[in-house]
Design an enzyme around this catalytic site. Structure first.
Site, PDB file in Angstrom:
ATOM      1  N   TYR A  96       0.798  -1.241   0.000  1.00  0.00           N
ATOM      2  CA  TYR A  96       0.000   0.000   0.000  1.00  0.00           C
ATOM      3  C   TYR A  96       0.827   1.287   0.000  1.00  0.00           C
ATOM      4  O   TYR A  96       0.502   2.228  -0.732  1.00  0.00           O
ATOM      5  CB  TYR A  96      -1.021  -0.027   1.154  1.00  0.00           C
ATOM      6  CG  TYR A  96      -2.259  -0.803   0.738  1.00  0.00           C
ATOM      7  CD1 TYR A  96      -3.376  -0.146   0.249  1.00  0.00           C
ATOM      8  CD2 TYR A  96      -2.289  -2.190   0.782  1.00  0.00           C
ATOM      9  CE1 TYR A  96      -4.493  -0.847  -0.165  1.00  0.00           C
ATOM     10  CE2 TYR A  96      -3.392  -2.904   0.369  1.00  0.00           C
ATOM     11  CZ  TYR A  96      -4.500  -2.226  -0.109  1.00  0.00           C
ATOM     12  OH  TYR A  96      -5.600  -2.917  -0.536  1.00  0.00           O
ATOM     13  N   GLU A 138      -9.106  -6.841   3.942  1.00  0.00           N
ATOM     14  CA  GLU A 138      -8.285  -7.905   3.339  1.00  0.00           C
ATOM     15  C   GLU A 138      -7.709  -8.830   4.420  1.00  0.00           C
ATOM     16  O   GLU A 138      -7.685 -10.051   4.246  1.00  0.00           O
ATOM     17  CB  GLU A 138      -7.179  -7.282   2.466  1.00  0.00           C
ATOM     18  CG  GLU A 138      -7.754  -6.729   1.168  1.00  0.00           C
ATOM     19  CD  GLU A 138      -6.887  -5.694   0.457  1.00  0.00           C
ATOM     20  OE1 GLU A 138      -5.676  -5.645   0.718  1.00  0.00           O
ATOM     21  OE2 GLU A 138      -7.441  -4.933  -0.366  1.00  0.00           O
TER      22      GLU A 138
END
Ligand code: FAD
Ligand code: HEM
Length: 421
Positions: A96, A138
């Site tokens: 990320y 997630e």
């Protein structure tokens, strides 16, 4: 946490960024993949093409999120869909910050001198907030799928025990786990990902394939359509992974397979009739649903398939058999092109595409739930057909066999448009 002022800044800058969506996408992907070529193992080069509408999914979804920053509750289904796709690709929290850094770089480039530190800080905070939401969901999905009975983390070796030619362009692969551990059940409509390294490409590639059979604890079946180069781009390469699976993967070979995931599943709390609509390869997910509905429910089912021609009509006999198994199940096959030996009522039911008019003709009498699945061109057409029929959004469930274009600001790539493939 974003401050009120940061939220205002983000909202105020979205229109300027949206106007330059293409530059953001290009700058973002080019810079990120140059700095982190290892990410080429995750991204599909076919989705990065400059003119490809799908290439914008990631950047466009960030802009959609920013637009809705005051109403984050609106984005639940978007987050679920993306998180599921990320999990199928094994995207991890450490990825990320890389995406964030390069998105910020792209925003800086688009805004030019207007990119003040306040603006960049606001966008960094906004991205951070979205990344937290995504990685949270997630993490839960990774935990659920790996700890369920028979579940596993990452990609696990499976042996191809059987290859079956289903049509001129579709082949099924029957897969059993190399470790022989009983497989977790899946819900009809869910998919697995397959990771391969085609010799013609420098990196590994992952693609999703719906499970086209029913769960039996021992094997999974995927059915792969060979993707030719689009008609409008004869010099383009043919599909990388589907071509590799068709040409190179034989019985007894090993494939790396991800645990099943996917939110395109039947709403089992509803007892309304079900309309299953598929275009081309979309039959795979919908066939699994049909198998389940026939065997386990008494719900009325209408199955409408768009098929290009008899040579591209997989699972014809199985669908007919299922439709005969109990009353209340109807199967209608629409051929785009009819050949000399094709018999109406035996091979196909009508000529044409799954337009609103065609769907209306076969609708159940009472309100139905709609499930539709297929390539992008088919999905766009199906959406407009259901709009025309005024089917409310809460009765629509869909899966596009490509990055979801609904987050895309521009128009989809016409090269990928084709009703049935
Ligand atoms: C949830 C989900 C479920 C799916 N289930 C199934 C399934 O059950 N069965 C199935 O067959 N598929 C399914 N798919 C689609 C599958 O994942 C792959 O996308 C498909 O097999 C194509 O992958 P590929 O690597 O062969 O093609 P890619 O290499 O990804 O190429 C895709 C298309 O783009 C074209 N292309 C590539 N490069 C260019 C270029 N430079 N210019 C112009 N055109 C280009 C190719 O010719 C091809 O037509 C599913 C997808 C999703 C998201
Ligand atoms: C907040 C951050 C992110 C957002 C909003 C986001 C959004 C999206 C969206 C909308 C898609 C398309 C989904 C679909 O197929 O329907 C997608 C796919 C994808 N994302 Fe993300 N993403 C984010 C972070 C990441 C990160 C950190 C990575 C890893 C480097 C990543 C890698 C991918 C890949 C590989 C795909 C599939 C696209 C392809 O096959 O080329 N994403 N993402």
């Amino acid at each position: 946490m974003l401050t009120e002022q940061q939220r205002e800044i983000v909202k105020a800058t979205v229109p300027a960024l949206k106007m330059h969506g293409e530059t953001i996408t290009r700058t973002f992907y080019d810079a990120m993949l140059k700095a982190h070529p290892e990410l080429l193992n995750y991204f599909n080069p076919a989705n990065q093409r400059g003119e490809g509408g799908q290439a914008r999914s990631l950047a466009a979804s960030v802009l959609t999120y920013a637009e809705n920053i005051d109403r984050l509750g609106n984005l639940g289904s978007m987050v679920e869909r993306i998180a599921t796709k990320h999990v199928s690709l094994e995207i991890l929290p450490e990825h990320y910050p890389i995406v964030g850094r390069h998105l910020l770089g792209a925003i800086t480039e688009v805004l030019g001198e207007a990119a003040t530190p306040e603006i960049l800080n606001a966008w960094a905070a906004a991205y951070g907030q979205l990344a937290d939401v995504m990685t949270g969901r997630e993490r839960d999905l990774y935990a659920e799928t790996s700890t369920q009975p028979g579940g596993w983390a990452g990609f696990k070796p499976f042996r191809v025990v059987r290859r079956v030619r289903e049509s001129e362009v579709m082949t099924s692969f029957h897969l059993v786990p190399a470790d022989s551990v009983p497989l977790p059940a899946f819900r009809p409509g869910q998919y697995v990902s397959v990771k391969v390294h085609p010799p013609s490409y420098d990196y590994e590639q992952v693609r999703q394939y719906s499970l086209s059979g029913v769960p039996d604890g021992r094997h999974y079946r995927i059915s792969v359509r060979r993707e030719d180069a689009p008609a409008g781009a004869p010099n383009a390469p043919a599909g990388l992974v589907s071509g590799f699976l068709h040409d190179a993967v034989q019985e007894n070979d090993t494939l790396l397979v991800h645990v099943p995931v996917g939110d395109f599943v039947l709403d089992e709390t509803s007892d309304r009739p079900v309309v299953l609509i598929s275009g081309g390869s979309g039959i795979t997910a919908v066939l699994a649903m049909l198998e389940h509905l026939v065997a386990n429910t008494q719900r009325e089912v209408v199955m409408l398939r768009g098929v290009r021609s008899r040579a591209r009509h997989p699972f014809a006999e199985r669908v007919r058999e299922l439709a005969r198994q109990r009353p209340g199940v109807r199967s209608i096959t629409l051929y785009e092109a009819v050949g000399p030996g094709d018999v109406q009522g035996e091979h196909y039911d009508a000529i044409g595409r799954t337009t609103a008019e065609a769907i209306r003709h076969y609708l159940p009498e009472s309100e139905a739930d709609f499930y539709y699945c297929g390539p992008i061109g088919f999905m766009t057409a199906a959406e407009s057909a259901l709009d025309e029929l005024a089917v409310p959004l809460n009765r629509r469930h869909s899966e596009a066999f490509a990055p979801d274009p609904s987050f895309v600001t521009g128009s989809p790539d016409p090269g990928l448009l084709g009703q049935a493939a």
